[in-house]
Write an enzyme that holds these catalytic residues in place. Structure first.
Site, PDB file in Angstrom:
ATOM      1  N   GLU A  64       0.821  -1.207   0.000  1.00 33.62           N
ATOM      2  CA  GLU A  64       0.000   0.000   0.000  1.00 33.62           C
ATOM      3  C   GLU A  64       0.856   1.259   0.000  1.00 33.62           C
ATOM      4  O   GLU A  64       0.498   2.264  -0.628  1.00 33.62           O
ATOM      5  CB  GLU A  64      -0.928   0.003   1.228  1.00 33.62           C
ATOM      6  CG  GLU A  64      -1.982  -1.081   1.228  1.00 33.62           C
ATOM      7  CD  GLU A  64      -1.469  -2.419   1.734  1.00 33.62           C
ATOM      8  OE1 GLU A  64      -2.248  -3.392   1.750  1.00 33.62           O
ATOM      9  OE2 GLU A  64      -0.277  -2.510   2.118  1.00 33.62           O
ATOM     10  N   PRO A 273      13.437 -12.314  -0.708  1.00 29.51           N
ATOM     11  CA  PRO A 273      12.266 -12.741   0.069  1.00 29.51           C
ATOM     12  C   PRO A 273      11.361 -11.560   0.400  1.00 29.51           C
ATOM     13  O   PRO A 273      11.844 -10.445   0.642  1.00 29.51           O
ATOM     14  CB  PRO A 273      12.878 -13.335   1.340  1.00 29.51           C
ATOM     15  CG  PRO A 273      14.287 -13.688   0.967  1.00 29.51           C
ATOM     16  CD  PRO A 273      14.694 -12.655  -0.044  1.00 29.51           C
ATOM     17  N   ARG A 274      10.063 -11.805   0.394  1.00 29.67           N
ATOM     18  CA  ARG A 274       9.106 -10.740   0.694  1.00 29.67           C
ATOM     19  C   ARG A 274       9.340 -10.147   2.079  1.00 29.67           C
ATOM     20  O   ARG A 274       9.245  -8.941   2.271  1.00 29.67           O
ATOM     21  CB  ARG A 274       7.681 -11.301   0.599  1.00 29.67           C
ATOM     22  CG  ARG A 274       6.585 -10.297   0.959  1.00 29.67           C
ATOM     23  CD  ARG A 274       6.517  -9.186  -0.058  1.00 29.67           C
ATOM     24  NE  ARG A 274       5.365  -8.322   0.162  1.00 29.67           N
ATOM     25  CZ  ARG A 274       5.065  -7.265  -0.578  1.00 29.67           C
ATOM     26  NH1 ARG A 274       5.858  -6.940  -1.595  1.00 29.67           N
ATOM     27  NH2 ARG A 274       4.009  -6.538  -0.332  1.00 29.67           N
ATOM     28  N   GLY A 318      13.435  -1.633   0.378  1.00 27.37           N
ATOM     29  CA  GLY A 318      13.512  -0.366  -0.327  1.00 27.37           C
ATOM     30  C   GLY A 318      14.392  -0.361  -1.556  1.00 27.37           C
ATOM     31  O   GLY A 318      14.629   0.704  -2.137  1.00 27.37           O
ATOM     32  N   GLU A 319      14.886  -1.534  -1.998  1.00 23.91           N
ATOM     33  CA  GLU A 319      15.793  -1.591  -3.133  1.00 23.91           C
ATOM     34  C   GLU A 319      15.209  -2.314  -4.334  1.00 23.91           C
ATOM     35  O   GLU A 319      15.907  -2.534  -5.330  1.00 23.91           O
ATOM     36  CB  GLU A 319      17.107  -2.259  -2.717  1.00 23.91           C
ATOM     37  CG  GLU A 319      17.838  -1.549  -1.590  1.00 23.91           C
ATOM     38  CD  GLU A 319      19.203  -2.142  -1.311  1.00 23.91           C
ATOM     39  OE1 GLU A 319      20.120  -1.917  -2.120  1.00 23.91           O
ATOM     40  OE2 GLU A 319      19.347  -2.848  -0.297  1.00 23.91           O
ATOM     41  N   ASN A 343       2.888  -7.276  -7.103  1.00 26.11           N
ATOM     42  CA  ASN A 343       2.661  -6.256  -8.125  1.00 26.11           C
ATOM     43  C   ASN A 343       3.532  -6.468  -9.373  1.00 26.11           C
ATOM     44  O   ASN A 343       4.733  -6.222  -9.364  1.00 26.11           O
ATOM     45  CB  ASN A 343       2.930  -4.876  -7.527  1.00 26.11           C
ATOM     46  CG  ASN A 343       2.480  -3.758  -8.436  1.00 26.11           C
ATOM     47  OD1 ASN A 343       1.922  -3.992  -9.503  1.00 26.11           O
ATOM     48  ND2 ASN A 343       2.699  -2.534  -8.001  1.00 26.11           N
ATOM     49  N   LEU A 345       3.374  -4.687 -11.990  1.00 29.98           N
ATOM     50  CA  LEU A 345       3.627  -3.417 -12.665  1.00 29.98           C
ATOM     51  C   LEU A 345       5.028  -2.887 -12.391  1.00 29.98           C
ATOM     52  O   LEU A 345       5.545  -2.084 -13.171  1.00 29.98           O
ATOM     53  CB  LEU A 345       2.601  -2.376 -12.223  1.00 29.98           C
ATOM     54  CG  LEU A 345       1.144  -2.730 -12.517  1.00 29.98           C
ATOM     55  CD1 LEU A 345       0.223  -1.634 -11.985  1.00 29.98           C
ATOM     56  CD2 LEU A 345       0.922  -2.924 -14.006  1.00 29.98           C
ATOM     57  N   GLU A 346       5.631  -3.308 -11.301  1.00 31.17           N
ATOM     58  CA  GLU A 346       6.969  -2.797 -10.976  1.00 31.17           C
ATOM     59  C   GLU A 346       8.000  -3.204 -12.032  1.00 31.17           C
ATOM     60  O   GLU A 346       8.708  -2.334 -12.560  1.00 31.17           O
ATOM     61  CB  GLU A 346       7.354  -3.233  -9.564  1.00 31.17           C
ATOM     62  CG  GLU A 346       6.501  -2.551  -8.502  1.00 31.17           C
ATOM     63  CD  GLU A 346       6.824  -3.030  -7.101  1.00 31.17           C
ATOM     64  OE1 GLU A 346       7.598  -4.008  -6.970  1.00 31.17           O
ATOM     65  OE2 GLU A 346       6.304  -2.443  -6.146  1.00 31.17           O
TER      66      GLU A 346
END
Length: 435
Positions: A64, A273-274, A318-319, A343, A345-346
């Site tokens: 989000e 990993p998520r 963040g990378e 996602n 779209l990234e």
């Protein structure tokens, strides 16, 4: 009667909720920040927003928060004199949002315990509250409404999997839903679902998906090489990035990597990993497989370039966009197992061809569009993942075509930010500075 019953129950549930929260924070090695979650905002943060009108933007977690960035940037441009407070629920979301340049402060969202909600609203004193996707808390919603604060649901989404649950508890959700000023949903299906749950139809509109409005561009070769240099990846290697993987996915990804390497001499895997706290578990899988690896946090001390067949294990956050940008192709995780996907779209926004599994219920619309535009390949199994990777690795022209298709898709499907801002402008009368 509904709110009285809810608050009585919340008193009984508060203690187990606190224990669960503390357990999760300790288990993940992150501070619990209980004071902030009970409305004790640091004085230095309040000093940054005092005296200005305040817009409060809430994003639950990483997904989000990423989706909110186009809206956050547009809010900063449209309302430059306002303070923007960003809040998250999860620690990983907070770590990411804290680095967003367009916000003034970043806080944890309060527990939906009435004293905590009131204390937070008293300190922040927002003039507008925007909730990303589907966060529906009765006390928070009611207190905002009672104070006359416009409350907007942005980028609203009700997934296939969650709709049945929401519908079953519509008797609960219809009360807070009726207090939203506007509910801006991603699609007509989402709009129909939120109305079925109890939202007033006249307040529901379709604004599109903010995730389509992330910046998109073709990555120049010079930038790709600079990124590879930063991560010690030789320019001649073909890089596969497996992003946002979950438990149960790393084993087939690593097995595919081993199989692909048997007939190719220039492969390199970036494994993300998520949840970074799972990296020790993933490292154990790599060690059992006999594949050499280096963690991202140990990369600077490594002092040498990677070679074919090794793995960069990313234990930071963040990378992701930079890692996609240096890749030749990407596997988007959360999709080989029934997690709901992540996602697509990234990678598409950077012209990178993607592969994903069958479980995309949380991103069904996006997955359908990616396939229709020829920007990605969907597989139904680990064997399918290996075959799709092999096909793209052996056909650089196909990779380039799929990457170009992804960029064209992004260009054609934008505009959600502008629609959201139009709706916000209709609801939000700009206040004067506070004394």
């Amino acid at each position: 009667m509904f709110y009285l019953t809810y608050n009585i129950l919340s008193l009984f549930l508060l203690i187990p909720a606190l224990f669960y929260h503390l357990y999760r924070s300790v288990n993940r090695g992150r501070p619990p920040a209980l004071g902030e979650r009970f409305g004790r905002i640091p004085t230095e943060d309040l000093a940054k927003i005092n005296g200005r009108p305040v817009i409060w933007l809430h994003a639950v977690s990483v997904g989000e928060a990423i989706a909110s960035r186009p809206l956050l940037k547009a809010l900063r441009q449209r309302y430059p004199g306002h303070a923007i407070v960003m809040s998250t629920t999860t620690e990983t979301g907070r770590s990411l949002a804290a680095d967003f340049p367009d916000k003034d402060i970043c806080i944890y969202f309060p527990f939906d315990f009435l004293p905590a909600v009131r204390r937070t609203l008293n300190r922040i004193r927002p003039d507008l509250i925007i909730i990303m996707e589907t966060e529906i808390w009765p006390n928070f919603t009611r207190e905002a409404h009672r104070r006359g604060i416009p409350l907007i649901l942005a980028n609203g989404r009700i997934s296939d999997r969650s709709f049945t649950g929401y519908l079953r508890f519509s008797w609960f959700f219809r009360h807070p839903l009726r207090l939203f000023s506007r509910l801006c949903m991603q699609s007509t299906a989402d709009a129909r679902r939120i109305i079925a749950i109890g939202a007033p139809p006249e307040r529901v509109l379709v604004g599109g998906n903010l995730k389509y409005d992330i910046p998109f561009r073709q990555i120049p070769g010079s930038e790709r090489q600079a990124l590879r240099h930063r991560y010690a990846i030789p320019h001649e290697l073909t890089v596969i990035t497996a992003a946002s993987t979950h438990a149960g996915e790393e084993e087939p990804v690593i097995a595919s990597y081993r199989e692909l390497m048997a007939s190719r001499d220039n492969l390199f895997l970036v494994l993300v990993p998520r949840h970074p706290e799972r990296c020790s578990e993933v490292a154990a899988v790599l060690e059992r497989s006999g594949i050499p690896y280096c963690r991202r946090t140990e990369l600077d001390a490594r002092g040498k370039l990677f070679v074919r067949g090794e793995v960069l294990l990313v234990d930071s956050i963040g990378e992701m966009m930079g890692l996609y940008a240096l890749s030749d192709l990407a596997f988007v995780g959360g999709s080989l197992i029934p997690t709901g996907g992540h996602n697509l779209l990234e990678p598409a926004s950077l012209g990178v061809a993607s592969i994903f599994g069958p479980h995309m219920t949380n991103f069904r619309e996006i997955a359908g569009l990616v396939l229709a535009c020829g920007a990605g390949i969907q597989v139904d199994s680990a064997a399918g993942l290996t075959a799709a990777c092999g096909r793209l690795l052996d056909d650089a022209a196909l990779r380039r075509t799929m990457g170009a298709n992804g960029l064209a898709m992004m260009e054609e499907n934008g505009g959600a930010t502008e629609r959201h801002m139009g709706m916000i402008g209709e609801q939000f009368v700009e206040p004067v500075a506070k004394g």
